[in-house]
Design an enzyme around this catalytic site. Structure first.
Site, PDB file in Angstrom:
ATOM      1  N   HIS A 180       0.779  -1.018   0.099  1.00 39.38           N
ATOM      2  CA  HIS A 180       0.009  -0.172   0.045  1.00 39.38           C
ATOM      3  C   HIS A 180       0.974   1.301   0.148  1.00 39.38           C
ATOM      4  O   HIS A 180       1.503   1.727   0.840  1.00 39.38           O
ATOM      5  CB  HIS A 180      -0.741   0.089   1.286  1.00 39.38           C
ATOM      6  CG  HIS A 180      -1.690   1.183   1.655  1.00 39.38           C
ATOM      7  ND1 HIS A 180      -3.076   1.045   1.777  1.00 39.38           N
ATOM      8  CD2 HIS A 180      -1.361   2.363   1.535  1.00 39.38           C
ATOM      9  CE1 HIS A 180      -3.351   2.182   2.129  1.00 39.38           C
ATOM     10  NE2 HIS A 180      -2.463   2.907   1.750  1.00 39.38           N
ATOM     11  N   HIS A 233      -3.767  -1.158  -5.323  1.00 38.78           N
ATOM     12  CA  HIS A 233      -4.799   0.045  -5.552  1.00 38.78           C
ATOM     13  C   HIS A 233      -3.862   1.317  -6.172  1.00 38.78           C
ATOM     14  O   HIS A 233      -4.115   2.348  -5.353  1.00 38.78           O
ATOM     15  CB  HIS A 233      -5.801   0.263  -4.454  1.00 38.78           C
ATOM     16  CG  HIS A 233      -5.167   0.437  -3.133  1.00 38.78           C
ATOM     17  ND1 HIS A 233      -3.892   1.142  -2.669  1.00 38.78           N
ATOM     18  CD2 HIS A 233      -5.502  -0.461  -2.031  1.00 38.78           C
ATOM     19  CE1 HIS A 233      -3.676   0.809  -1.565  1.00 38.78           C
ATOM     20  NE2 HIS A 233      -4.554  -0.049  -1.008  1.00 38.78           N
ATOM     21  N   ASP A 306     -10.364  -3.964  -3.014  1.00 41.26           N
ATOM     22  CA  ASP A 306     -10.067  -3.236  -1.756  1.00 41.26           C
ATOM     23  C   ASP A 306     -11.418  -3.222  -0.864  1.00 41.26           C
ATOM     24  O   ASP A 306     -11.802  -2.256  -0.240  1.00 41.26           O
ATOM     25  CB  ASP A 306      -9.515  -1.811  -2.139  1.00 41.26           C
ATOM     26  CG  ASP A 306      -8.961  -1.549  -0.599  1.00 41.26           C
ATOM     27  OD1 ASP A 306      -8.965  -2.117   0.412  1.00 41.26           O
ATOM     28  OD2 ASP A 306      -8.287  -0.225  -0.539  1.00 41.26           O
TER      29      ASP A 306
END
Lengths: 425, 312, 178
Positions: A180, A233, A306
């Site tokens: 992340h 993401h 997510d």
């Protein structure tokens, strides 16, 4: 166990370079035949004419909230949400309570998934113990238990030295590091994308550079260590560019994009809509376009939701103190098909981004549709029109920004290991 | 024209005609404040709750006096804006207040968007008395009222606003209000305090040099530096701030000779404004405070009409 | 369908009525010592100004003139909503004055009630008297006029309108039937 024959569908399996109208026969949890006009005698027939038959969809970024945060979601409800959305395998993040940083928690998740789950569950363990960003987890043993990737999702490793060591250590075990990528110092107390909309709403901004700089660091560390990095993401133009360039240089990097990032922009926050609050935040139109471009040109390997369930009490508050995240498992498929409708990608590419793409990103043994392989299959009606009703989602939590949206396309039947786990209607 | 806004959440939602009506109404109420008996029965029987979740002395006082001069019953409650979710939620607090049947809730809150949140969840009128770094509509309206008194009209005015633009709700409301009324806004502040895209909110020009911002301005509005909130990565020192972004007799000469100096208060003398200017003839800061009561009376009166009609 | 309108008073009629009322005021108050005129916005203020100049013609004295806006004193916020508020201007002390309130049409008496409340907030006049151009009846409060231009019997559903020109001079009074 009954035999199942999926008849007359357009079977698309990018991993097998298969795209043809044919039948698929399932026996004893495995695929035993793929071909034209297979004998339906003694089988339960699923009429798939006009439909698309794909390997079971794979989501490599979900939060099942189990153990510890079952009031948001648990393994049973989360996997039910998954099969409702067409997913037959999910990889769940370790930020549970306790954190999945040990064999104990991983075993608990695997056992509970086997007992109560509706689909396959691949636990992702944390990089550091208790997500403390200080000491490495026992990655070797975790790998032996069936962990394919490690991540400090949501609490990114800020110390570059520690990230270097994590990569070096994980590499020989064949573990993927899912990052992340976010520089928390640059995020500060930001609550939405920094730009004209945050200025207008008077909300603290999260600048794109907080993601880009972290992505750049992770990519360089992966280049240095040779470890496999998976960037979670990706939401900014810069991050897409960084990954694109790294791939050209041969860096062992993959990345994923979330449906909300290629569908929405920070405009959705207007009105202080807490269901448009997530991390990374919804970005600008330019970023959204770049993510779509990355999906089109192959920079993006996987679409991942997510899926982040939160209780209504955690969202029904002032924007600044609302929790980050939205549920995504039940809306990912139609939003991906929308990319096909809008001409960004073709249908086989969309299927790849939801099956073999994510599976290969973490090295998961799923996402295939072949004789002898496990019968994880999703039957999709690409033309089915339906309206999202948050209250009717299978997930325990209803935090979606897509409530009331008109969708086109849905999973009509989800088969996990030869068993029908979900049938629409 | 009649007023149709049940809530005053921000200037953004108001049309030019609404702003004009509010200012005209405030002019009329200003006369009440000069009487010996400073009270009219207009809002007799109405209950106004001033819910201040963030410290404020003058805005709360101003709203309270406004309510009392209109014969409404005003009650103040205060609380703290905790950044952690614990204890009672804002919704529960709101529902509890609502159960006591107020007609208007005036809310000051540290989180941007809180008045909007409240307005969606209660039946009575909601007036925003400042939300986070978003809007402070009554402040902008009293600023406009003061400008109109001194300059005759808002249209065509050059208004310079200097200071911490990023964290100022006063700025956002003033940009909307001034742009709608046909004035031009020039903003100036340290690079760390100029937010992305602020120029898109209205008729705005961003200047990096304060002298450029105040040159030939009709109005110079100085913003308060929140000394207690400043970390030393936003500005190196108050000393340097005062030198580059403070208003003093020398740089004030760049503005039009009849320019007025405004400040939302409380002032930090010697930081954003020198004492000579703060006490100078061009300053209209106390007019702003005086007009604040009239503007708030106007807002309370105007939303009450809408609220009463709907209730009926 | 066009509403039926009847002219009750024309310009000359209004003029004569104002002259008569001016004389009556002076007669009743025995001149204009401590006399003050306050018109009720909007309409009454214009008439008060006319009365002032008429009295000036007769007595060669300028009587103090004020205007009161009664919107802040209305009792019908819920029925009518927030109306724009006009300025109240009473540039002289009211204490000890004989105040003549001036309005165009006297109807329910509620406007006069509001106006008297407003005046009380400004001081303590010796007396308050009421002068109106038209009294159309239908009182809802115990209020009567001291000086009347013309009594006009009306039905409740009818409307009485005093028309002013651009210089705020009254030109005619109409009875409008629905």
């Amino acid at each position: 166990m009954a035999k199942i024959l999926i008849k007359g569908g357009r079977v698309i399996s990018p991993a097998q370079k298969l795209d043809d109208i044919c039948d698929v026969l399932i026996e004893k949890g495995k695929i035993t035949a793929i071909g034209k006009k297979l004998d339906s005698k003694g089988t339960e027939v699923i009429d798939a004419s006009g439909k698309v038959v794909t390997p079971g969809l794979v989501d490599i970024h979900v939060h099942l909230r189990d153990p510890g945060l079952e009031y948001k979601e648990d393994i049973a409800s989360g996997t039910l949400s998954a099969v409702t959305g067409g997913f037959t395998a999910v990889a769940c993040m370790p930020n549970t309570d306790p954190v999945n940083d040990s064999q104990t928690v991983t075993s608990y998740i695997l056992k509970k998934a086997a007992d109560e789950g509706h689909c396959r569950v691949f636990p992702i363990a944390s990089i550091t113990k208790g997500l403390d960003g200080e000491s490495l987890t026992e990655m070797g043993e975790l790998r032996a238990l069936g962990v394919y990737a490690v991540s400090d999702d949501g609490k990114p490793v800020s110390n570059p030295q520690l990230m270097r060591r994590a990569m070096e250590y994980a590499k020989p075990f064949g573990l993927t590091i899912t990052s992340h990528a976010e520089d928390l110092d640059l995020v500060g107390s930001g609550v939405m994308n920094e730009g004209p909309v945050s200025t207008e709403l008077g909300l603290k901004g999260i600048p794109w550079v907080s993601e880009d700089s972290a992505t750049a660091r992770e990519v360089m560390l992966a280049e240095f260590t040779g470890a496999h990095l998976h960037v979670a993401h990706v939401s900014t133009k810069g991050s897409i560019d960084i990954v694109r360039q790294a791939k050209k240089r041969g860096v062992n990097v993959t990345c994923e994009a979330a449906p909300h990032h290629f569908t929405l922009t920070d405009d959705a926050v207007r009105g202080y809509n807490t269901n448009a609050k997530m991390n990374p935040p919804l970005r600008s139109e330019e970023d959204r376009e770049a993510v779509r471009q990355g999906i089109a040109d192959g920079t993006v390997d996987a679409i991942a939701t997510d899926h982040a369930p939160h209780h209504i009490d955690e969202k029904n508050v002032e924007f600044s103190i609302a929790m980050n995240g939205i549920v995504g498992l039940e809306t990912a498929l139609p939003l991906t098909l929308k990319l096909v409708e809008e001409g960004v990608i073709d249908l086989p590419k969309a299927v790849a981004l939801l099956t073999c793409g994510p599976a290969e990103s973490l090295g998961l043994p799923v996402g295939q549709l072949e004789v002898g392989g496990a019968a994880d299959i999703t039957v999709i009606d690409p033309n089915l029109e339906w309206t999202v009703e948050a209250q009717k989602l299978a997930s325990k939590s209803k935090n979606t920004p897509f409530d009331g949206w008109q969708m086109k396309g849905a999973a009509v039947c989800t088969i996990v290991a030869g068993k029908i786990a979900y049938k629409r209607g | 024209m009649s007023f149709t806004h049940k809530h005053i959440l921000g200037i953004e939602q108001l049309a030019k005609e609404d702003i004009k009506l509010i200012l005209d109404t405030a002019d009329a109420f200003k006369e009440v404040n000069s009487r010996e008996i400073k009270k009219v029965p207009t809002l007799r029987g109405k209950t106004i709750i001033n819910a201040f979740f963030e410290a404020s002395t003058r805005t709360r006082l101003s709203f309270e006096i406004a309510g009392k001069r209109l014969s409404a019953d005003t009650v103040n409650i205060s609380g703290s804006t905790s950044s952690v979710v614990k204890g009672e939620t804002l919704e529960d607090t709101a529902k509890n207040i609502e159960a006591m049947s107020p007609d208007i809730i005036v809310i000051r809150h540290g989180h941007s968007g809180s008045p909007h949140y409240l307005a969606e969840r209660v039946g009575c009128s909601v007036i925003n008395a400042g939300d986070g770094t978003h809007e402070h509509p009554s402040q902008a309206l009293l600023d406009l009222m003061t400008m109109r008194e001194h300059k005759g009209s808002i249209e065509g005015l050059e208004v310079a606003i200097v200071g911490d633009i990023a964290h100022s709700r006063v700025v956002r409301s003033n940009i909307y209000a001034l742009s709608k009324m046909g004035a031009r806004v020039r903003l100036c502040g340290p690079g760390t305090m100029l937010p992305i895209g602020i120029e898109r909110l209205g008729n705005v020009e961003v200047c990096t040099d304060m002298r450029e911002a105040i040159k030939d301005a009709d109005v110079v509005m100085m913003l308060r530096i929140q000394m207690e909130r400043q970390s030393n990565i936003m500005i190196p020192s108050l000393r340097e701030y005062a030198r580059f972004y403070g208003l003093n007799p020398t740089n004030l000469l760049l503005a039009k000779p009849d320019a007025i100096v405004m400040h939302p208060g409380p002032m930090n003398r010697g930081v954003e404004i020198s004492s000579v200017v703060a006490d100078g003839v061009q300053n209209v800061i106390l007019d702003q405070v005086e007009n604040g009561v009239a503007v708030r009376m106007a807002l309370l009166y105007l939303v009450s009409g809408v609220e009463s009609m709907q209730t009926k | 369908m066009a509403k039926a309108e009847t002219i009750i008073l024309d310009k000359a009629g209004i003029d004569r009525a104002i002259t008569r009322v001016a004389h009556e005021i002076l007669e009743y108050n025995k001149g204009c010592v401590d006399l003050a005129l306050i018109g009720i916005r909007t309409g009454g203020d214009h008439l008060a100004s006319l009365l002032q100049s008429r009295i000036n013609k007769i007595e060669e004295i300028e009587v103090p003139l004020g205007a009161v806006d009664i919107t802040m004193y209305r009792d019908d916020l819920a029925a009518r909503g927030s109306k724009p508020i006009g300025k109240t201007e009473i540039p002289f002390p009211l204490d000890g004055k004989h105040v003549v309130l001036v309005d165009d049409v006297l109807y329910t008496g509620r406007t006069i009630r509001s106006a008297m409340d407003a005046l009380m907030d400004f001081g303590r006049p010796s007396t308050i008297q009421l002068a109106v151009l038209i009294d159309r009846g239908h009182r809802e409060l115990p209020i009567r006029s001291d000086y009347v231009g013309r009594n006009v019997p009306t039905a409740r559903e009818e409307d009485v309108v005093v028309v002013f020109d651009e210089n705020q001079n009254p030109v005619e009074v109409k009875l409008v039937k629905p």
